[in-house]
Enzyme design. Structure first.
Site, PDB file in Angstrom:
ATOM      1  N   ILE A  23       0.572  -1.036  -0.122  1.00 19.67           N
ATOM      2  CA  ILE A  23      -0.097  -0.152  -0.176  1.00 19.67           C
ATOM      3  C   ILE A  23       1.184   1.220   0.203  1.00 19.67           C
ATOM      4  CG2 ILE A  23      -2.114  -1.262   0.905  1.00 19.67           C
ATOM      5  CD1 ILE A  23      -1.481   0.103   3.612  1.00 19.67           C
ATOM      6  N   MET A  48      13.796   2.543   1.465  1.00 16.60           N
ATOM      7  CA  MET A  48      14.093   2.610   1.710  1.00 16.60           C
ATOM      8  C   MET A  48      13.547   0.839   2.444  1.00 16.60           C
ATOM      9  SD  MET A  48      16.126   4.642   4.164  1.00 16.60           S
ATOM     10  CE  MET A  48      15.194   5.678   4.466  1.00 16.60           C
ATOM     11  N   GLY A  49      12.190   0.927   1.832  1.00 11.18           N
ATOM     12  CA  GLY A  49      10.987  -0.269   2.825  1.00 11.18           C
ATOM     13  C   GLY A  49       9.687  -0.393   1.794  1.00 11.18           C
ATOM     14  N   VAL A  73       5.124  -0.591   3.444  1.00 11.59           N
ATOM     15  CA  VAL A  73       4.473  -0.733   3.779  1.00 11.59           C
ATOM     16  C   VAL A  73       3.101  -1.557   2.876  1.00 11.59           C
ATOM     17  CG1 VAL A  73       2.535   0.738   5.121  1.00 11.59           C
ATOM     18  CG2 VAL A  73       4.678   1.311   4.960  1.00 11.59           C
ATOM     19  N   LYS A 119       5.165  -2.221   8.154  1.00 15.65           N
ATOM     20  CA  LYS A 119       6.183  -1.719   7.980  1.00 15.65           C
ATOM     21  C   LYS A 119       7.343  -2.449   7.557  1.00 15.65           C
ATOM     22  CE  LYS A 119       8.329   3.354   7.604  1.00 15.65           C
ATOM     23  NZ  LYS A 119       8.132   4.820   8.572  1.00 15.65           N
ATOM     24  N   ASP A 158       8.274  16.126  10.668  1.00 12.22           N
ATOM     25  CA  ASP A 158       7.938  15.775   9.167  1.00 12.22           C
ATOM     26  C   ASP A 158       6.135  16.414   8.806  1.00 12.22           C
ATOM     27  OD1 ASP A 158       8.053  15.796   6.527  1.00 12.22           O
ATOM     28  OD2 ASP A 158       8.635  13.607   6.356  1.00 12.22           O
TER      29      ASP A 158
END
Length: 168
Positions: free
Chosen positions: A17, A22-23, A25, A41, A134
């Site tokens: 999704i 770096m990855g 979810v 995640k 952020d």
């Protein structure tokens, strides 16, 4: 990184999704119940060595927080065989504020209600020594229920932790 039907910890991947540098979810469900849904995640450790520290700090940061306007952590773990670490969070059904703003403007009363709730969540975080750093429309989720959640504490700092970015 992972495909539908693959398992990470006690969670079975349904679909991706979201994705970042770096990855990724994934929407997933518990191995014990398809009705128990979560967002998983996942970080691949071997691509970005410094990312592990950031990811672990994000887990620790979310573990400090418990507010209805901040995404809730449900667990975390490590898959040593695949060199993955993962964070399990409540699954947020809805869309980001960024997506909503691309579609249509938000009525002022609605925006004020959302930002009041987010401000309360940020106050909660600040009282626990956490600065998100952020806050932006893509990190604000608008839920189908009408609630809002602040997500992505990846560059958050705590008053007792090391800085994770540098000037410039």
């Amino acid at each position: 990184m992972l495909g539908p039907g693959q398992q990470v910890g006690d969670w079975v991947v349904e679909e991706q999704i979201g994705a970042g540098a770096m990855g990724a979810v994934y929407r997933g469900h518990s191995v014990l119940s398809q009705s128990l849904k979560a967002a998983v995640k996942v970080l691949r450790q071997d691509e970005h060595p410094e990312a592990r520290g950031r990811f672990l700090r994000e887990i620790e940061t979310l573990a400090r927080l418990d507010h209805r306007s901040i995404v809730r952590i449900l667990g975390s773990g490590e898959d040593k065989q695949r060199r993955l670490i993962y964070l399990v969070m409540e699954l947020l059904e809805g869309e980001s504020l960024a997506s909503r703003l691309m579609r249509e403007p938000v009525p002022l009363r609605t925006a004020v209600r959302w930002f009041h709730r987010l401000a309360m969540g940020l106050q909660h975080a600040h009282e626990r020594g956490v600065a998100h750093r952020d806050v932006k429309p893509s990190n604000i989720m608008l839920l189908e229920s009408g609630e809002v959640r602040l997500v992505d504490f990846g560059i958050a700092v705590t008053d007792d932790g090391p800085p994770i970015t540098q000037t410039g």
